[in-house]
Design an enzyme around this catalytic site. Sequence first.
Site, PDB file in Angstrom:
ATOM      1  N   GLU A  93       0.796  -1.231   0.000  1.00 55.36           N
ATOM      2  CA  GLU A  93       0.000   0.000   0.000  1.00 55.36           C
ATOM      3  C   GLU A  93       0.830   1.284   0.000  1.00 55.36           C
ATOM      4  O   GLU A  93       0.527   2.218  -0.727  1.00 55.36           O
ATOM      5  CB  GLU A  93      -0.949   0.036   1.213  1.00 55.36           C
TER       6      GLU A  93
ATOM      7  N   ASP B 273      -0.941  -5.171   2.901  1.00 51.53           N
ATOM      8  CA  ASP B 273      -1.440  -3.949   3.543  1.00 51.53           C
ATOM      9  C   ASP B 273      -0.874  -3.967   4.959  1.00 51.53           C
ATOM     10  O   ASP B 273      -1.261  -4.799   5.784  1.00 51.53           O
ATOM     11  CB  ASP B 273      -2.980  -3.921   3.566  1.00 51.53           C
TER      12      ASP B 273
ATOM     13  N   ASP C  27      -6.341  -3.996   0.304  1.00 51.29           N
ATOM     14  CA  ASP C  27      -7.394  -4.048   1.322  1.00 51.29           C
ATOM     15  C   ASP C  27      -8.079  -5.413   1.339  1.00 51.29           C
ATOM     16  O   ASP C  27      -8.530  -5.878   2.382  1.00 51.29           O
ATOM     17  CB  ASP C  27      -8.496  -3.014   1.044  1.00 51.29           C
TER      18      ASP C  27
ATOM     19  N   THR D 139      -6.340   1.942   9.120  1.00 47.35           N
ATOM     20  CA  THR D 139      -5.419   2.923   9.722  1.00 47.35           C
ATOM     21  C   THR D 139      -6.167   3.917  10.612  1.00 47.35           C
ATOM     22  O   THR D 139      -5.651   4.330  11.649  1.00 47.35           O
ATOM     23  CB  THR D 139      -4.621   3.657   8.614  1.00 47.35           C
TER      24      THR D 139
ATOM     25  N   ILE E 135      -1.143  -1.878   7.509  1.00 42.15           N
ATOM     26  CA  ILE E 135      -2.177  -1.604   8.521  1.00 42.15           C
ATOM     27  C   ILE E 135      -3.483  -1.353   7.769  1.00 42.15           C
ATOM     28  O   ILE E 135      -3.671  -0.288   7.174  1.00 42.15           O
ATOM     29  CB  ILE E 135      -1.827  -0.381   9.405  1.00 42.15           C
ATOM     30  N   ASP E 136      -4.336  -2.353   7.764  1.00 33.52           N
ATOM     31  CA  ASP E 136      -5.644  -2.163   7.143  1.00 33.52           C
ATOM     32  C   ASP E 136      -6.607  -1.725   8.246  1.00 33.52           C
ATOM     33  O   ASP E 136      -6.855  -2.486   9.190  1.00 33.52           O
ATOM     34  CB  ASP E 136      -6.125  -3.451   6.468  1.00 33.52           C
TER      35      ASP E 136
END
Length: 255
Positions: free
Chosen positions: A61, A77, A208, A82, A79-80
Site C-alpha cells: 500500500e 497492507d 485491502d 489505519t 495496517i488495514d
Amino acid sequence: MDDIKKIILEAGEIFKKGFYDLKDVSFKGKKDLVTQYDVAVEDFLKSAFKDKMPEFTIIAEESSNDIVEINNTIIIDPIDGTTNFVNGLPHCAISVAIYKNGEEYIGAVYLPILNEFFYAKKGQGAFLNDEKISVSDEDDFQKSLIATGFPYTCGESKDDLEFIVDRIKKVLPNCQDIRRLGSASVDLCMVAKGVFEAYYEIGLASWDLAGGMIILKEAGGLVSDIDGGELNIFEHNCLVSSNGKVHQKLIDIIK
Ligand code: IPD
C-alpha cells in the site's frame, strides 16, 4: 506457512508498539491517513519477504502500489484500518495475500491487538488461531448481519457518497442490521468466521481485500463483483462477499 506466519507475527510487534505509541499522522488524501508505523510495518514485511521469497513481486500500500497484475506476487497492507489504528480501535490488521503463478495461494490477516491470526492456504480450509472456521448457514437475508464500508473518496465524490447512502437505505430495512467496522480485511474475515453473513464495499484497493478474500473463499464463502461475476481486484469495483446463501439477494438489493 510457518515461515510466513513467523514473518507476519514479527511485523505484528512493530504494529503493537505503534498502536500504544504517539503517532505522526499525515494525510494521503482528504480522509486517507498514514502513520510512521504503516511505513515501518511495510518496510519490515517487504524486506523479510524479499529475503525469504526473492522470486516474488511485491505490491504494498505505502510504496509499491502501482502494479496491476498477478503472477508470483505478494500483496501487503501493513495496517488495514489505519483510522482505527490512529484512534485506538483494535479492529485493524496486517493483511498479506500470496499468489503463485497467478493463482490464489495463501491469505493471512493478523489483528495484533486482539491476538487473532486468520489464515488460509488454497485447498486446505481457513483457520483462526489454528481452529478451522467456516461461514454461517443463515439463508434468510432479513436475519442477516451485513457489513459495509465507506471509501475515503466519499469525501470528494458525490457519486460515491450517493452510492453509499442509497444502498444503506435499501439494505438496512431488509436485514438484521448493518455494521461498519473500518477494516476491509477484518470484515472479510468476519464473514469467513460466520459473524457477518455478507459484506460489500466500493472502491477497495487490492491490498485491502486480497488476503481476506482468499481466507473467505477457503471458509466456504463467495466473493464477486456487483454483477455476480469474478472480481477484478485492481478495478476498485464494488466487492460483494457472503456466506454464499444470501449472495444473490444482496446483489439484487444493491445492484
Ligand atoms: C481502508 C479500510 C476501510 C475501508 C477503506 C480502506 P486502510 O483501508 O479497509 O475499512 O472502508 O476503503 O481504504 O486505508 O485503512 O488500509
